[in-house]
Enzyme design. Structure first.
Site, PDB file in Angstrom:
ATOM      1  N   TYR A   1       5.928 -28.748 -15.109  1.00 39.38           N
ATOM      2  CA  TYR A   1       5.973 -29.793 -13.898  1.00 39.38           C
ATOM      3  C   TYR A   1       4.639 -29.440 -13.021  1.00 39.38           C
ATOM      4  CZ  TYR A   1       8.571 -28.145 -10.051  1.00 39.38           C
ATOM      5  OH  TYR A   1       9.180 -27.514  -9.114  1.00 39.38           O
TER       6      TYR A   1
ATOM      7  N   TYR B   1      10.802 -42.475  -8.365  1.00 41.94           N
ATOM      8  CA  TYR B   1      11.750 -41.602  -8.012  1.00 41.94           C
ATOM      9  C   TYR B   1      12.397 -42.180  -6.480  1.00 41.94           C
ATOM     10  CZ  TYR B   1      12.662 -36.519  -7.393  1.00 41.94           C
ATOM     11  OH  TYR B   1      13.318 -35.083  -7.283  1.00 41.94           O
TER      12      TYR B   1
ATOM     13  N   LYS C   1       9.401 -35.799 -20.838  1.00 37.50           N
ATOM     14  CA  LYS C   1       9.822 -37.069 -20.804  1.00 37.50           C
ATOM     15  C   LYS C   1       9.318 -38.099 -21.803  1.00 37.50           C
ATOM     16  CE  LYS C   1      11.464 -36.632 -16.155  1.00 37.50           C
ATOM     17  NZ  LYS C   1      12.653 -37.064 -15.743  1.00 37.50           N
TER      18      LYS C   1
ATOM     19  N   GLU D   1      18.822 -40.001 -17.751  1.00 36.77           N
ATOM     20  CA  GLU D   1      18.615 -40.548 -16.353  1.00 36.77           C
ATOM     21  C   GLU D   1      19.144 -41.834 -16.252  1.00 36.77           C
ATOM     22  OE1 GLU D   1      14.782 -39.153 -15.099  1.00 36.77           O
ATOM     23  OE2 GLU D   1      15.432 -37.308 -14.473  1.00 36.77           O
TER      24      GLU D   1
ATOM     25  N   HIS E   1      19.483 -38.708  -5.662  1.00 42.76           N
ATOM     26  CA  HIS E   1      18.954 -37.867  -6.783  1.00 42.76           C
ATOM     27  C   HIS E   1      17.915 -36.949  -6.424  1.00 42.76           C
ATOM     28  CE1 HIS E   1      17.346 -37.003 -10.717  1.00 42.76           C
ATOM     29  NE2 HIS E   1      16.441 -37.310 -10.434  1.00 42.76           N
TER      30      HIS E   1
ATOM     31  N   ASP F   1       7.287 -44.450 -14.015  1.00 41.23           N
ATOM     32  CA  ASP F   1       8.554 -44.321 -13.554  1.00 41.23           C
ATOM     33  C   ASP F   1       8.627 -43.900 -11.879  1.00 41.23           C
ATOM     34  OD1 ASP F   1      11.348 -44.019 -13.931  1.00 41.23           O
ATOM     35  OD2 ASP F   1      11.172 -41.903 -14.435  1.00 41.23           O
TER      36      ASP F   1
ATOM     37  N   ASP G   1      15.818 -42.465 -19.079  1.00 38.60           N
ATOM     38  CA  ASP G   1      14.725 -41.807 -19.077  1.00 38.60           C
ATOM     39  C   ASP G   1      14.997 -40.315 -19.495  1.00 38.60           C
ATOM     40  OD1 ASP G   1      12.073 -40.725 -18.619  1.00 38.60           O
ATOM     41  OD2 ASP G   1      12.580 -40.191 -16.699  1.00 38.60           O
TER      42      ASP G   1
HETATM   43 CA    CA Z   1      12.992 -40.643 -14.189  1.00 33.25          CA
END
Ligand code: CA
Length: 431
Positions: A247, A132, A256, A202, A137, A130, A236
């Protein structure tokens, strides 16, 4: 090679398949690939056309030999491993078979009514990564944590990504169990453990990898298109309370990995040829990417004219028959890096990609408030809940909520094509 526009995209092309002409998502110009089963049948490759699904195994003798040899499976991995030219040959043959009346008698028995069929994951997903790259965002989320410095210095040099969890990717329609986990504790206290109280969605574009690369062999950016079989939608699902606690320093983990939803149809790179547009120019003062991530043709044609949308429907809304509430709507071109740049970056260290690998773009938000791609952004981290038509409010998702992602590709002079739904309903945590 950039997919080119040919007779399969002709807006005048029509099909004898009932309901295909004028279909909002699956007209004859689309022909997306997927895995379906009809009652009593095993999962097998199929193509969506109108409200029908064409069984590819059943008409294999009419298809190009290279593709026909890769249909004996409940996944599309072998088919996705075909060179782009072979996938194009399959598309052209399929287009001819469902448009010319001469083949109707041979093809018609292999068509199934879509509502009677079950759709499965299109591929056995070996790896899910995934990214970014939704710049708005990244700015919106970064601002919640670092108001003066939302983007970290690496953002404009490398497409940021992390390795996701392939085992928990599910096709549209499979319910999502609210995850349990550790949230961020108050100062000096032990972290709470329990069902997530900040469950979010998401809105992302999915990229399906076609031909892979050998371990140690990077993918030059001018060849990245050869490795991209097609596109879909990805939700997601994210537990923000778990994410905020876990995180650092290695990135998201259990926040996730509990479930990700994909749309089951792969809209091929070839089908999207008329919808390729220029990548939006980088803002003045942004660094020029390093040479291995830069290609002029990719900048000219590397973005897609796709309109994305997310809606929410609560259990009470369903009961009242209220229309789904639009959470956000905006163009997929709000990506700081192109898909080719993402693929090239992914393989730039020699990492090998396989047919059927899944890449997510990262949440795509528009710069305006009506185009945000997550509740984290829409409700400003939960501080400004939204009001639904029933008078209910939402800071984050409640049990019984259904989130549906959809997308349509538009271009002047061409027939619009859609992606099919990417939907799932949240269920309570398992005790
Ligand atoms: Ca994501």
């Amino acid at each position: 090679m950039r997919p080119s526009i040919d007779e399969t995209h002709d807006p005048a092309l029509s099909s004898w398949v009932a309901g295909a002409n004028g279909h909002a998502e699956f007209p004859v110009q689309n022909l997306p690939l997927g895995i379906f089963s009809h009652p009593g049948g095993a999962p097998r490759p199929g193509v969506a056309i109108g409200e029908r699904i064409l069984d590819l195994q059943a008409i294999a003798v009419l298809l190009p030999a290279e593709a026909a040899a890769r249909l004996d499976s409940g996944t599309l991995n072998a088919l996705l491993g075909l060179p782009a030219a072979e996938r194009l040959a399959l598309r052209r043959r399929l287009s001819m078979l469902v448009s010319a009346e001469t083949h109707r008698t041979a093809i018609e028995p292999a068509l199934h009514a879509a509502p009677e069929c079950e759709l499965h994951l299109p591929a056995a997903i070996g790896d899910f990564t995934d990214f970014y790259v939704g710049i708005h965002h990244a700015n919106n989320v970064g601002r919640q944590f670092r108001p003066d410095n939302p983007l970290l210095p690496n953002y404009k040099w490398v497409p940021i990504g992390y390795h996701g969890r392939a085992s928990s990717v599910r096709p549209s329609g499979v319910s999502v169990l609210r995850p349990q986990g550790q949230g961020k504790p108050a100062e000096g206290e032990a972290p709470p453990f329990g069902p997530s109280t900040r469950l979010d969605y998401e809105l992302e574009l999915a990229v399906w990898i076609g031909v892979g690369n050998e371990l140690g062999a990077p993918i030059p950016i001018d060849q990245a298109g050869e490795h991209i079989a097609g596109f879909g939608l990805l939700n997601d699902w994210s537990a923000r309370d778990l994410q905020a606690w876990e995180y650092q320093p290695l990135g998201p983990f259990l926040s996730k990995s509990f479930h990700s939803t994909v749309s089951p149809w792969i809209v091929t790179a070839e089908a999207l040829a008329p919808f390729r547009i220029a990548q939006p120019p980088r803002p003045g003062g942004d660094p020029q990417p390093l040479p291995h991530l830069w290609n002029e043709a990719d900048q000219t044609h590397g973005a897609l004219a796709i309109e994305l949308k997310a809606t929410l429907e609560s259990a009470a809304m369903r009961e009242a028959g209220a229309a789904p509430f639009t959470l956000g709507q905006g163009p997929a071109a709000n990506m700081y890096w192109t898909v080719a740049q993402i693929v090239t970056h992914h393989a730039s260290n020699g990492c090998n990609l396989h047919p059927g690998d899944l890449l997510g773009s990262g949440t795509i938000s528009a710069p305006s408030d009506d185009g945000l791609g997550s509740l984290l952004e829409i409700t400003r981290g939960g501080a400004e809940p939204i009001e639904l038509p029933t008078g209910e409010t939402r800071a984050f998702l409640e049990d019984g909520d259904t989130v549906t992602l959809s997308a349509v590709a538009h271009a002047e002079g061409y027939v619009s094509i859609g992606f099919g739904p990417c939907t799932a309903t949240v269920l309570p945590s398992r005790a």
